[in-house]
Write an enzyme that holds these catalytic residues in place. Structure first.
Site, short mmCIF file in Angstrom:
data_model
loop_
_atom_site.label_atom_id
_atom_site.label_comp_id
_atom_site.label_asym_id
_atom_site.label_seq_id
_atom_site.Cartn_x
_atom_site.Cartn_y
_atom_site.Cartn_z
N ASP A 2 11.49 10.36 7.66
CA ASP A 2 11.74 8.96 7.29
C ASP A 2 12.79 8.45 8.26
O ASP A 2 13.94 8.91 8.24
CB ASP A 2 12.25 8.89 5.84
CG ASP A 2 12.50 7.46 5.40
OD1 ASP A 2 12.56 6.55 6.25
OD2 ASP A 2 12.65 7.25 4.18
N PHE A 4 6.79 -7.74 7.60
CA PHE A 4 6.45 -8.53 6.42
C PHE A 4 5.24 -9.40 6.76
O PHE A 4 5.09 -9.84 7.89
CB PHE A 4 7.63 -9.44 6.03
CG PHE A 4 8.73 -8.71 5.31
CD1 PHE A 4 8.79 -8.72 3.93
CD2 PHE A 4 9.70 -8.01 6.02
CE1 PHE A 4 9.80 -8.05 3.25
CE2 PHE A 4 10.71 -7.33 5.36
CZ PHE A 4 10.76 -7.34 3.97
N TYR A 6 10.68 -9.86 12.82
CA TYR A 6 9.89 -8.82 13.50
C TYR A 6 10.08 -8.95 15.02
O TYR A 6 10.30 -7.96 15.72
CB TYR A 6 8.41 -8.97 13.12
CG TYR A 6 7.50 -7.95 13.77
CD1 TYR A 6 7.43 -6.64 13.29
CD2 TYR A 6 6.69 -8.31 14.85
CE1 TYR A 6 6.58 -5.72 13.89
CE2 TYR A 6 5.84 -7.39 15.44
CZ TYR A 6 5.80 -6.09 14.96
OH TYR A 6 4.97 -5.17 15.55
N THR A 65 -5.04 -2.58 11.61
CA THR A 65 -4.33 -1.63 10.76
C THR A 65 -3.87 -2.38 9.51
O THR A 65 -4.06 -3.59 9.42
CB THR A 65 -3.07 -1.09 11.48
OG1 THR A 65 -2.19 -2.20 11.72
CG2 THR A 65 -3.40 -0.41 12.79
P1 NAP Z 1 0.81 0.48 9.89
O1 NAP Z 1 -0.64 0.73 9.79
O2 NAP Z 1 1.48 -0.35 8.86
O3 NAP Z 1 1.54 1.89 10.02
C1 NAP Z 1 2.93 1.97 10.13
C2 NAP Z 1 3.34 3.40 10.01
O4 NAP Z 1 4.78 3.47 10.09
C3 NAP Z 1 2.95 4.04 8.67
O5 NAP Z 1 2.62 5.39 8.87
C4 NAP Z 1 4.23 3.91 7.86
O6 NAP Z 1 4.34 4.87 6.83
C5 NAP Z 1 5.23 4.21 8.96
N1 NAP Z 1 6.61 3.85 8.58
C6 NAP Z 1 7.09 2.67 8.15
N2 NAP Z 1 8.39 2.81 7.86
C7 NAP Z 1 8.73 4.10 8.10
C8 NAP Z 1 9.92 4.86 7.99
N3 NAP Z 1 11.05 4.31 7.54
N4 NAP Z 1 9.91 6.15 8.35
C9 NAP Z 1 8.78 6.71 8.82
N5 NAP Z 1 7.61 6.08 8.92
C10 NAP Z 1 7.60 4.77 8.56
O7 NAP Z 1 1.16 -0.25 11.26
P2 NAP Z 1 0.53 -0.10 12.74
O8 NAP Z 1 -0.18 -1.35 13.02
O9 NAP Z 1 -0.15 1.21 12.90
O10 NAP Z 1 1.87 -0.13 13.62
C11 NAP Z 1 2.36 0.96 14.34
C12 NAP Z 1 3.37 0.44 15.35
O11 NAP Z 1 2.72 -0.47 16.25
C13 NAP Z 1 4.51 -0.36 14.72
O12 NAP Z 1 5.71 -0.08 15.40
C14 NAP Z 1 4.10 -1.80 14.96
O13 NAP Z 1 5.20 -2.68 14.96
C15 NAP Z 1 3.44 -1.69 16.31
N6 NAP Z 1 2.51 -2.77 16.65
C16 NAP Z 1 1.37 -2.97 15.93
C17 NAP Z 1 0.50 -3.99 16.29
C18 NAP Z 1 -0.79 -4.22 15.55
O14 NAP Z 1 -1.53 -5.16 15.92
N7 NAP Z 1 -1.15 -3.42 14.55
C19 NAP Z 1 0.80 -4.82 17.38
C20 NAP Z 1 1.97 -4.59 18.10
C21 NAP Z 1 2.82 -3.56 17.72
P3 NAP Z 1 3.91 4.52 5.29
O15 NAP Z 1 2.42 4.75 5.20
O16 NAP Z 1 4.71 5.49 4.50
O17 NAP Z 1 4.28 3.09 5.03
#
Ligand code: NAP
Length: 276
Positions: A62, A94, A193, A232
């Site tokens: 975490d 958020f 964000y 995601t």
């Molecule tokens: P996601 O599906 O919401 O997954 C986020 C992951 O981070 C989940 O495994 C979540 O765990 C974990 N997490 C959140 N808080 C945490 C903590 N305190 N300690 C450990 N793990 C934690 O989001 P995603 O889209 O895959 O995003 C992954 C990364 O890409 C993020 O940094 C996001 O900002 C970045 N990003 C995403 C996009 C996009 O279009 N999706 C675009 C640009 C950047 P839980 O399941 O326990 O919540």
């Protein structure tokens, strides 16, 4: 102590992090750790990969919890004498329609995306072995949010001499300014964000500089990147890339060949260096 190379991906029980682990299981010549804050969700994700014939290992992490970060640090130190690849992927956002007060959103978002990621780096970067790779998953939103900052803030965030302490001070000031409802007057954009990801990109630039100064000769490459707009739980089903496609740039940076001398200290999307 094992001599096997080891890779760690934060927040990898789902989404892009999970896809990064999947790709590393196929391509990284060593142990790959899927980490999650919730062990149940993490083990389930490992089992899902196992069904695909892929073997990931699990460790709890975490990034909001310093004890949890230090437990992983001690484990890696003892079992492997360090680590070879670190992908800081864990993050939160958020939803646009969320009615949580902006000051709360700012504090919570910065806590994980900036301060949590920084704490992981503080504890794990000293363990990264020569020729190691560090990838900090930021976002293109960091660039657009930078454009929404005052000229004075932009200059600070683009500076080649800004220190980590100064960056922490600025990120802390943003949260304080939102509490006093003066963040816009103080030159901040209206996106928690976005500011958190400015923090991740600038932190990466600082850390790369520090590696140049303190560990020259270790050939460690550290970069920030945007995965693209990825389907995601965070971005929703309308996004253009699959999680596997979103993993491509982070995985490219995690697997740069050992004779590569760059990219380093850069911000990339679609495997291309972007101007900061
Ligand atoms: P996601 O599906 O919401 O997954 C986020 C992951 O981070 C989940 O495994 C979540 O765990 C974990 N997490 C959140 N808080 C945490 C903590 N305190 N300690 C450990 N793990 C934690 O989001 P995603 O889209 O895959 O995003 C992954 C990364 O890409 C993020 O940094 C996001 O900002 C970045 N990003 C995403 C996009 C996009 O279009 N999706 C675009 C640009 C950047 P839980 O399941 O326990 O919540």
């Amino acid at each position: 102590m094992s001599n096997v190379p080891v890779a760690v991906v934060t927040g990898s029980n789902k989404g892009i992090g999970f896809a990064i682990v999947r790709a590393l299981c196929k391509q990284f010549p060593g142990d790959v750790y899927l980490t999650a804050r919730d062990p149940g969700r993490g083990q389930k994700a490992v089992a899902k990969l196992q069904e695909e014939g892929l073997c990931a290992l699990f460790h709890q992490l975490d990034i909001d919890d310093l004890q949890s970060i230090r437990a992983l640090r001690d484990f890696l130190k003892e079992k492997y004498g360090g680590l070879n690849v670190l992908v800081n992927n864990a993050g939160i956002a958020f939803k646009v329609r969320d009615t949580t007060p902006f000051a709360v959103q700012a504090e919570v978002t910065l806590k994980t995306n900036f301060f949590g990621t920084r704490n992981v780096c503080t504890e794990l970067l000293p363990l990264v072995k020569p020729y190691g790779k560090v990838v900090n998953v930021s976002s293109m939103v960091s660039s657009s949010a930078l454009g929404g900052c005052s000229q004075e803030l932009q200059q600070k965030f683009r500076s080649d001499t800004i220190t980590e302490d100064e960056l922490v001070e600025l990120m802390t000031k943003f949260v304080e300014d939102t509490k006093k409802s003066v963040h816009e007057k103080e030159g901040w954009p209206n996106t928690a964000y976005g500011v958190s990801k400015i923090g991740v990109t600038v932190l990466s630039r600082i850390q790369a500089r520090m590696l140049n100064e303190k560990r020259k000769g270790d050939h460690i490459l550290l970069n920030a990147c945007c995965p693209g707009w990825v389907r995601t739980d965070m971005a929703g089903p309308q996004a253009t890339k699959s999680p596997d496609e979103g993993a491509e740039t982070p995985v490219y940076l995690a697997l740069l060949p050992s004779d590569a001398d760059g990219p380093h200290g850069q911000f990339l999307s679609n495997k291309t260096v972007r101007t900061w």
